[in-house]
Design an enzyme around this catalytic site. Structure first.
Site, PDB file in Angstrom:
ATOM      1  N   ASP A  23       0.869  -1.184   0.000  1.00 21.58           N
ATOM      2  CA  ASP A  23       0.000   0.000   0.000  1.00 21.58           C
ATOM      3  C   ASP A  23       0.904   1.231   0.000  1.00 21.58           C
ATOM      4  O   ASP A  23       2.118   1.134   0.215  1.00 21.58           O
ATOM      5  CB  ASP A  23      -0.888  -0.003   1.255  1.00 21.58           C
ATOM      6  N   SER A  24       0.278   2.390  -0.195  1.00 22.56           N
ATOM      7  CA  SER A  24       1.035   3.632  -0.142  1.00 22.56           C
ATOM      8  C   SER A  24       1.486   3.958   1.288  1.00 22.56           C
ATOM      9  O   SER A  24       2.317   4.833   1.482  1.00 22.56           O
ATOM     10  CB  SER A  24       0.167   4.773  -0.663  1.00 22.56           C
ATOM     11  N   TYR A  55      -0.663   8.494  -2.467  1.00 24.03           N
ATOM     12  CA  TYR A  55      -0.690   8.209  -3.893  1.00 24.03           C
ATOM     13  C   TYR A  55      -1.902   8.881  -4.554  1.00 24.03           C
ATOM     14  O   TYR A  55      -1.912   9.109  -5.755  1.00 24.03           O
ATOM     15  CB  TYR A  55      -0.810   6.696  -4.140  1.00 24.03           C
ATOM     16  N   GLY A  56      -2.907   9.138  -3.733  1.00 25.24           N
ATOM     17  CA  GLY A  56      -4.209   9.584  -4.253  1.00 25.24           C
ATOM     18  C   GLY A  56      -4.191  10.905  -4.983  1.00 25.24           C
ATOM     19  O   GLY A  56      -5.112  11.239  -5.711  1.00 25.24           O
ATOM     20  N   CYS A  86      -4.153  -1.190  -2.127  1.00 26.36           N
ATOM     21  CA  CYS A  86      -4.304   0.260  -2.240  1.00 26.36           C
ATOM     22  C   CYS A  86      -5.235   0.491  -3.422  1.00 26.36           C
ATOM     23  O   CYS A  86      -4.982  -0.014  -4.525  1.00 26.36           O
ATOM     24  CB  CYS A  86      -2.941   0.886  -2.508  1.00 26.36           C
ATOM     25  N   ASN A  87      -6.303   1.216  -3.182  1.00 23.27           N
ATOM     26  CA  ASN A  87      -7.268   1.445  -4.266  1.00 23.27           C
ATOM     27  C   ASN A  87      -6.654   2.249  -5.397  1.00 23.27           C
ATOM     28  O   ASN A  87      -6.883   1.972  -6.569  1.00 23.27           O
ATOM     29  CB  ASN A  87      -8.489   2.192  -3.722  1.00 23.27           C
ATOM     30  N   THR A  88      -5.849   3.255  -5.037  1.00 24.98           N
ATOM     31  CA  THR A  88      -5.258   4.115  -6.057  1.00 24.98           C
ATOM     32  C   THR A  88      -4.299   3.318  -6.937  1.00 24.98           C
ATOM     33  O   THR A  88      -4.348   3.405  -8.171  1.00 24.98           O
ATOM     34  CB  THR A  88      -4.530   5.297  -5.387  1.00 24.98           C
ATOM     35  N   GLU A 165      -4.625   9.029   9.305  1.00 27.27           N
ATOM     36  CA  GLU A 165      -3.177   8.935   9.572  1.00 27.27           C
ATOM     37  C   GLU A 165      -2.825   9.583  10.916  1.00 27.27           C
ATOM     38  O   GLU A 165      -1.894   9.168  11.584  1.00 27.27           O
ATOM     39  CB  GLU A 165      -2.383   9.641   8.467  1.00 27.27           C
ATOM     40  N   CYS A 197     -11.211   3.357  -0.310  1.00 27.06           N
ATOM     41  CA  CYS A 197      -9.862   3.781   0.069  1.00 27.06           C
ATOM     42  C   CYS A 197      -9.504   2.943   1.285  1.00 27.06           C
ATOM     43  O   CYS A 197     -10.339   2.776   2.187  1.00 27.06           O
ATOM     44  CB  CYS A 197      -9.874   5.266   0.412  1.00 27.06           C
ATOM     45  N   THR A 198      -8.282   2.439   1.304  1.00 26.79           N
ATOM     46  CA  THR A 198      -7.939   1.470   2.353  1.00 26.79           C
ATOM     47  C   THR A 198      -8.001   2.052   3.770  1.00 26.79           C
ATOM     48  O   THR A 198      -8.088   1.304   4.731  1.00 26.79           O
ATOM     49  CB  THR A 198      -6.522   0.911   2.105  1.00 26.79           C
ATOM     50  N   HIS A 199      -7.963   3.371   3.884  1.00 30.42           N
ATOM     51  CA  HIS A 199      -8.036   3.976   5.220  1.00 30.42           C
ATOM     52  C   HIS A 199      -9.462   3.991   5.791  1.00 30.42           C
ATOM     53  O   HIS A 199      -9.651   4.054   6.992  1.00 30.42           O
ATOM     54  CB  HIS A 199      -7.559   5.435   5.170  1.00 30.42           C
TER      55      HIS A 199
END
Ligand code: DGL
Length: 284
Positions: A23-24, A55-56, A86-88, A165, A197-199
């Protein structure tokens, strides 16, 4: 898939080989958490690109270059498969990565899209994600391949990543910002919301509370782990060996700030992550 399967057989992949996940940054840990829960025998090598997150807001070219470096790094562990958590990166780089690999690789977008297309009742699906993922239209394209009779409403929510984050998972500020983003999706009466989005699974309860009971939240992290398990089973690549006592199943690597990563990882994964190593990812 059959073509991939043939290539895999020629490569003689081992069931006990690790799964590479990247992931980013920290968001992909939501996918790791699901893999740990759903296929606990598996060994995992995780890479979080903490030096270059987010990355987004970056271009496709840049995200693809970063992803290629990470895949080269993960391949040094002889991984049996790679999960783009990571979706992006799934939106921008998965096709390119897949073309150049002879092991299976899966992203988080397809599994999430598939579930949303199945569960919607009124055919109105919302997707929240980074600017890159929404701009790529990838969720819309996949869902429409599966179900032509749905309308997809994408909403970029860039401020949610830094809030997560910063650890503001249950916080009035996160609540207020999420509410602003989600109001238009509530107004158009979606019945399904993809956390693209992974978050976002980390603020699932906040998002669920704002959307209300009538809206099904789709967590691509969960769906991806399920798809991974099915894929490994189909290829006879599931690790059959139970974890050894004291064995180190999980290894974590980052491109910066390993200690901060470990603190965050321990707040969301209950397996006692002791360390993460920083590696110079640009050299791969
Ligand atoms: N991991 C990214 C995603 O799922 C979100 C964070 C970023 O922008 O890098 O799209």
């Amino acid at each position: 898939m059959n073509e991939t399967k043939n290539r895999i057989n020629q490569n003689n992949l081992h069931r006990a080989a690790p799964i590479g996940v990247f992931d980013s940054g920290v968001g992909g840990l939501t996918v790791v958490r699901e893999i740990m829960r759903q296929i606990p025998n598996e060994n995992i090598i995780y890479f979080g690109d903490t030096a270059r997150v987010p990355y987004g807001s970056k271009s496709q070219e840049t995200v693809t270059r970063f992803s290629e470096q990470i895949v080269r790094f993960l391949m040094t562990f002889q991984v049996k498969t790679i999960v783009v958590a990571c979706n992006t990166a799934s939106a921008y780089a998965l096709d390119t990565l897949e073309k150049n690999l002879d092991i299976p690789i899966i992203g988080v977008v397809k599994p999430g899209a598939k579930m949303a297309a199945e569960v919607t009742r009124n055919g109105r699906i919302g997707v929240i994600a980074t600017e890159a993922t929404i701009g790529s239209q990838i969720y819309t394209d996949y869902i429409r391949e599966l179900n032509k009779n749905v309308t997809i409403y994408g909403k970029a929510c860039p401020l949610l990543v830094p809030l997560v984050e910063e650890g503001l998972l249950e916080d009035p500020v996160t609540d207020e910002i999420a509410r602003r983003y989600l109001t238009e999706l509530i107004d158009i009466n979606i019945d399904t919301l993809i956390l693209g989005c992974t978050h976002y699974p980390l603020i699932r309860s906040t998002l669920g509370r704002i959307m209300g009971n009538g809206v099904t939240l789709v967590n691509p992290a969960y769906e991806t782990a399920r798809e991974l398990r099915n894929m490994l089973a189909e290829m006879d690549l599931l690790n059959l060996e139970p974890p050894r006592l004291g064995g180190n199943r999980y290894q974590f690597y980052v491109s910066d700030k390993a200690e901060k990563f470990v603190t965050f990882a321990n707040s969301i994964i209950k397996y006692g992550i002791l360390s993460a190593r920083t590696i110079p990812i640009e050299q791969y």
